[in-house]
Design a protein around this motif. Structure first.
Motif, mmCIF file in Angstrom:
data_model
loop_
_atom_site.group_PDB
_atom_site.id
_atom_site.type_symbol
_atom_site.label_atom_id
_atom_site.label_comp_id
_atom_site.label_asym_id
_atom_site.label_seq_id
_atom_site.Cartn_x
_atom_site.Cartn_y
_atom_site.Cartn_z
ATOM 1 N N GLY A 199 -3.704 -11.861 3.564
ATOM 2 C CA GLY A 199 -3.864 -10.997 4.725
ATOM 3 C C GLY A 199 -4.965 -11.497 5.638
ATOM 4 N N LEU A 200 -6.064 -11.950 5.047
ATOM 5 C CA LEU A 200 -7.198 -12.440 5.846
ATOM 6 C C LEU A 200 -6.768 -13.627 6.706
ATOM 7 C CD1 LEU A 200 -10.325 -12.047 6.187
ATOM 8 C CD2 LEU A 200 -10.570 -13.968 4.646
ATOM 9 N N VAL A 201 -5.854 -14.447 6.185
ATOM 10 C CA VAL A 201 -5.416 -15.617 6.949
ATOM 11 C C VAL A 201 -4.342 -15.237 7.958
ATOM 12 C CG1 VAL A 201 -4.171 -17.789 6.740
ATOM 13 C CG2 VAL A 201 -6.081 -17.304 5.232
ATOM 14 N N ARG A 202 -3.421 -14.325 7.576
ATOM 15 C CA ARG A 202 -2.234 -14.128 8.405
ATOM 16 C C ARG A 202 -2.395 -13.094 9.506
ATOM 17 N NH1 ARG A 202 3.104 -13.107 5.935
ATOM 18 N NH2 ARG A 202 3.611 -13.273 8.132
ATOM 19 N N LEU A 203 -3.261 -12.103 9.322
ATOM 20 C CA LEU A 203 -3.335 -11.038 10.324
ATOM 21 C C LEU A 203 -3.892 -11.561 11.642
ATOM 22 C CD1 LEU A 203 -4.500 -8.135 8.049
ATOM 23 C CD2 LEU A 203 -2.280 -8.442 9.098
ATOM 24 N N LYS A 204 -3.507 -10.861 12.736
ATOM 25 C CA LYS A 204 -3.758 -11.426 14.059
ATOM 26 C C LYS A 204 -5.164 -11.153 14.581
ATOM 27 C CE LYS A 204 -0.160 -9.566 15.508
ATOM 28 N NZ LYS A 204 0.817 -8.851 16.314
ATOM 29 N N SER A 205 -5.605 -9.871 14.545
ATOM 30 C CA SER A 205 -6.875 -9.582 15.212
ATOM 31 C C SER A 205 -7.989 -9.395 14.184
ATOM 32 C CB SER A 205 -6.738 -8.325 16.066
ATOM 33 O OG SER A 205 -6.830 -7.185 15.247
ATOM 34 N N PHE A 206 -9.213 -9.557 14.648
ATOM 35 C CA PHE A 206 -10.367 -9.452 13.743
ATOM 36 C C PHE A 206 -10.404 -8.111 13.037
ATOM 37 C CE2 PHE A 206 -14.671 -7.809 13.166
ATOM 38 C CZ PHE A 206 -15.107 -8.668 12.194
ATOM 39 N N TYR A 207 -10.198 -7.020 13.804
ATOM 40 C CA TYR A 207 -10.343 -5.698 13.194
ATOM 41 C C TYR A 207 -9.243 -5.420 12.179
ATOM 42 C CZ TYR A 207 -13.998 -5.022 16.556
ATOM 43 O OH TYR A 207 -15.159 -5.165 17.254
ATOM 44 N N GLN A 208 -8.093 -6.092 12.309
ATOM 45 C CA GLN A 208 -7.076 -5.987 11.256
ATOM 46 C C GLN A 208 -7.488 -6.783 10.027
ATOM 47 O OE1 GLN A 208 -3.372 -7.262 13.073
ATOM 48 N NE2 GLN A 208 -2.726 -5.140 13.160
ATOM 49 N N ARG A 209 -8.037 -7.966 10.274
ATOM 50 C CA ARG A 209 -8.382 -8.855 9.158
ATOM 51 C C ARG A 209 -9.453 -8.270 8.261
ATOM 52 N NH1 ARG A 209 -7.394 -13.318 12.901
ATOM 53 N NH2 ARG A 209 -9.519 -13.294 13.663
ATOM 54 N N VAL A 210 -10.356 -7.458 8.848
ATOM 55 C CA VAL A 210 -11.441 -6.900 8.042
ATOM 56 C C VAL A 210 -10.885 -6.073 6.877
ATOM 57 C CG1 VAL A 210 -13.493 -5.460 8.109
ATOM 58 C CG2 VAL A 210 -12.895 -6.815 10.059
ATOM 59 N N HIS A 211 -9.714 -5.459 7.080
ATOM 60 C CA HIS A 211 -9.170 -4.594 6.036
ATOM 61 C C HIS A 211 -8.695 -5.377 4.827
ATOM 62 C CE1 HIS A 211 -9.244 -0.942 8.439
ATOM 63 N NE2 HIS A 211 -8.787 -1.636 9.459
ATOM 64 N N ALA A 212 -8.212 -6.606 5.045
ATOM 65 C CA ALA A 212 -7.532 -7.335 3.965
ATOM 66 C C ALA A 212 -8.403 -7.580 2.722
ATOM 67 C CB ALA A 212 -6.974 -8.644 4.510
ATOM 68 N N PRO A 213 -9.632 -8.095 2.861
ATOM 69 C CA PRO A 213 -10.387 -8.413 1.635
ATOM 70 C C PRO A 213 -10.757 -7.198 0.796
ATOM 71 C CG PRO A 213 -11.413 -9.425 3.553
ATOM 72 C CD PRO A 213 -10.382 -8.497 4.059
ATOM 73 N N THR A 214 -10.641 -5.981 1.357
ATOM 74 C CA THR A 214 -10.985 -4.812 0.539
ATOM 75 C C THR A 214 -10.024 -4.664 -0.643
ATOM 76 O OG1 THR A 214 -9.722 -3.452 2.058
ATOM 77 C CG2 THR A 214 -12.081 -3.475 2.362
ATOM 78 N N LEU A 215 -8.838 -5.260 -0.546
ATOM 79 C CA LEU A 215 -7.920 -5.244 -1.693
ATOM 80 C C LEU A 215 -8.575 -5.917 -2.900
ATOM 81 C CD1 LEU A 215 -4.374 -6.221 -0.396
ATOM 82 C CD2 LEU A 215 -5.171 -4.021 -1.173
ATOM 83 N N GLY A 216 -9.141 -7.114 -2.664
ATOM 84 C CA GLY A 216 -9.756 -7.855 -3.767
ATOM 85 C C GLY A 216 -11.026 -7.193 -4.266
ATOM 86 N N SER A 217 -11.783 -6.557 -3.340
ATOM 87 C CA SER A 217 -13.078 -6.039 -3.777
ATOM 88 C C SER A 217 -12.981 -4.608 -4.291
ATOM 89 C CB SER A 217 -14.104 -6.133 -2.652
ATOM 90 O OG SER A 217 -13.648 -5.447 -1.525
ATOM 91 N N SER A 218 -11.815 -3.956 -4.181
ATOM 92 C CA SER A 218 -11.718 -2.635 -4.812
ATOM 93 C C SER A 218 -10.851 -2.697 -6.069
ATOM 94 C CB SER A 218 -11.204 -1.597 -3.811
ATOM 95 O OG SER A 218 -9.971 -1.979 -3.261
ATOM 96 N N LEU A 219 -9.539 -2.672 -5.897
ATOM 97 C CA LEU A 219 -8.680 -2.619 -7.083
ATOM 98 C C LEU A 219 -8.623 -3.979 -7.796
ATOM 99 C CD1 LEU A 219 -7.306 -0.284 -8.299
ATOM 100 C CD2 LEU A 219 -5.196 -0.896 -7.179
ATOM 101 N N GLY A 220 -8.642 -5.078 -7.041
ATOM 102 C CA GLY A 220 -8.616 -6.403 -7.667
ATOM 103 C C GLY A 220 -9.799 -6.583 -8.600
ATOM 104 N N ARG B 67 1.633 -3.240 -0.076
ATOM 105 C CA ARG B 67 3.053 -3.216 0.268
ATOM 106 C C ARG B 67 3.264 -3.787 1.671
ATOM 107 N NH1 ARG B 67 4.360 2.298 -0.322
ATOM 108 N NH2 ARG B 67 3.577 2.075 -2.432
ATOM 109 N N ILE B 68 2.374 -3.408 2.613
ATOM 110 C CA ILE B 68 2.521 -3.913 3.979
ATOM 111 C C ILE B 68 2.342 -5.430 4.015
ATOM 112 C CG2 ILE B 68 1.474 -3.898 6.259
ATOM 113 C CD1 ILE B 68 0.749 -0.993 5.810
ATOM 114 N N LEU B 69 1.339 -5.931 3.293
ATOM 115 C CA LEU B 69 1.052 -7.369 3.336
ATOM 116 C C LEU B 69 2.157 -8.163 2.660
ATOM 117 C CD1 LEU B 69 -2.785 -7.484 2.622
ATOM 118 C CD2 LEU B 69 -1.621 -7.911 4.765
ATOM 119 N N VAL B 70 2.652 -7.676 1.517
ATOM 120 C CA VAL B 70 3.657 -8.425 0.768
ATOM 121 C C VAL B 70 5.003 -8.388 1.479
ATOM 122 C CG1 VAL B 70 4.984 -8.449 -1.372
ATOM 123 C CG2 VAL B 70 2.518 -8.193 -1.448
ATOM 124 N N ALA B 71 5.323 -7.223 2.102
ATOM 125 C CA ALA B 71 6.612 -7.109 2.775
ATOM 126 C C ALA B 71 6.650 -7.910 4.072
ATOM 127 C CB ALA B 71 6.928 -5.640 3.048
#
Lengths: 162, 93, 117
Positions: free
Chosen positions: C32-53, A80-84
């Motif tokens: 998210g991996l491309v758009r987020l600003k800092s490294f520690y934020q970006r680390v969170h993004a790919p977990t979407l694909g590797s868990s529920l995706g 939701r955070i990423l899409v919004a």
């Protein structure tokens, strides 16, 4: 029995993996799987893993269900955070959590739970002080995260493993 | 009827996964630091593996499954090795 | 697409839903991996694909092959088990390496040592 099968659960897991991998219950595959399970189970013992004691299996299953629900919920929250497009406004940060859990298996499970849940990552743990550092993507209140990790995961893990 | 529904949907899913892989490559090239590239590589192999699964569904063959298992195994080993490499020179407890 | 027509339509719709949702999670993680600003934020993004995706796409694949072949095809579970065990480990190793590097360089964005403040 103890000599040939020191880790029955591990051997059984290897046998199941072998059968699923081959998609077959043919006697040949069963035999190979049993041999693999025995040999690799014994090899695993040579690594001298610390003794594992699960005190409460029902609690473990309940914790598993809680974790699955949490993973799905935080997936949706992060999505939701990423899409919004709110991602640039989000405040992320580090949280230090004092842990009472010391069992190595409990800590390993806690590390996997925290990292597998999108939005939180296990950063480092100092065993001497029992301090855990995590990074939280959507950090609103540090105290709330300390409470969540302690009550939701640490307390059940201590009941299961210690 | 089901095939007529499934085929275009699989194509759409594959396009989405390929775009995800392209974005991962972008991050890998862009960096800026080595750890960004390693995270991007880790995510890249996961989406590549998912793409192979959808390819298996498209062709109706389970052959691609074996390839995905190998990608998952090698990708994990690669990431671990690269993360260890990033640690070099620093004090590790 | 040899025997996909054996699959009953409602289940085909379910397979499509899981597949699209899974691919969407993976794509959102990549964005998210491309758009987020800092490294520690970006680390969170790919977990979407590797868990529920990952989970949703594997469920759709299990449903598809089990129904198209007429017997349970479950080896995708192996990938799911393997990935759920390995992605936390690899992520943790990367993040620890990044933290060690940032601390070594004296980066002010990371806490120097774990303390309770």
């Amino acid at each position: 029995m103890r000599r040939w099968l020191p880790y029955p659960a591990m051997s059984l897991f290897i046998l199941a993996t072998w059968l699923v991998l081959n998609q077959s219950l043919a006697p040949g595959h069963l035999l190979l799987g049993v041999i693999l399970g025995l040999v690799l189970g014994a090899a695993f013992g040579r690594l001298q893993p610390p003794p594992l004691r699960i005190r409460d299996r029902r609690r473990l299953l309940r914790l598993g269900a809680v974790v699955v629900a949490d993973v799905i919920r935080s997936n949706l929250a992060l999505l939701r955070i990423l899409v919004a497009g709110r991602a640039r406004a989000v405040r992320s940060g580090f949280v230090t959590i004092p842990l009472q859990l010391t069992d190595p298996y409990g800590l390993a499970v806690l590390a996997c739970i925290i990292t597998a849940t999108p939005g939180t990552i296990w950063m480092s743990y100092r065993a001497r002080e029992g301090l855990l550092l995590i990074h939280v993507f959507d950090l609103v209140d540090e105290g709330e995260w300390v409470r969540t990790i302690t009550e939701r995961y640490e307390t059940p893990l201590r009941e299961i493993f210690e | 009827m089901s095939a007529a529904l499934l085929l275009p949907v699989i194509t759409i899913a594959q396009l989405m996964l390929v775009s995800a892989m392209a974005l991962h490559v972008f991050r890998m090239v862009r960096g800026p630091r080595a750890q960004d590239r390693v995270v991007a590589l880790d995510a890249f192999y996961v989406s590549g593996m998912l793409l192979l699964i959808t390819l298996g569904m498209r062709t109706g063959s389970t052959r691609y499954f074996e390839a995905s298992v190998i990608i998952a195994l090698l990708g994990f080993a690669t990431t671990v090795a690269l993360a260890k490499f990033l640690m070099r020179g620093e004090v590790v407890e | 697409m040899n025997s996909a027509d054996v699959i009953p339509l409602p289940i085909a719709v379910l397979i499509c839903g899981c597949l699209l949702a899974g691919a969407f999670f993976a794509l959102a993680g990549a964005v998210g991996l491309v758009r987020l600003k800092s490294f520690y934020q970006r680390v969170h993004a790919p977990t979407l694909g590797s868990s529920l995706g990952m989970g949703l796409i594997l469920v759709s694949s299990i449903l598809y092959f089990s129904l198209a072949r007429g017997h349970p095809v479950l080896h995708e579970i192996l990938i799911a088990v393997f990935l759920t065990l390995t992605t936390p480990i690899s992520l943790m190793l990367i993040v620890r390496a990044a933290l060690a590097r940032d601390r070594f360089e004296g980066n002010p964005d990371v806490p120097p040592v774990e303390t309770l403040d």
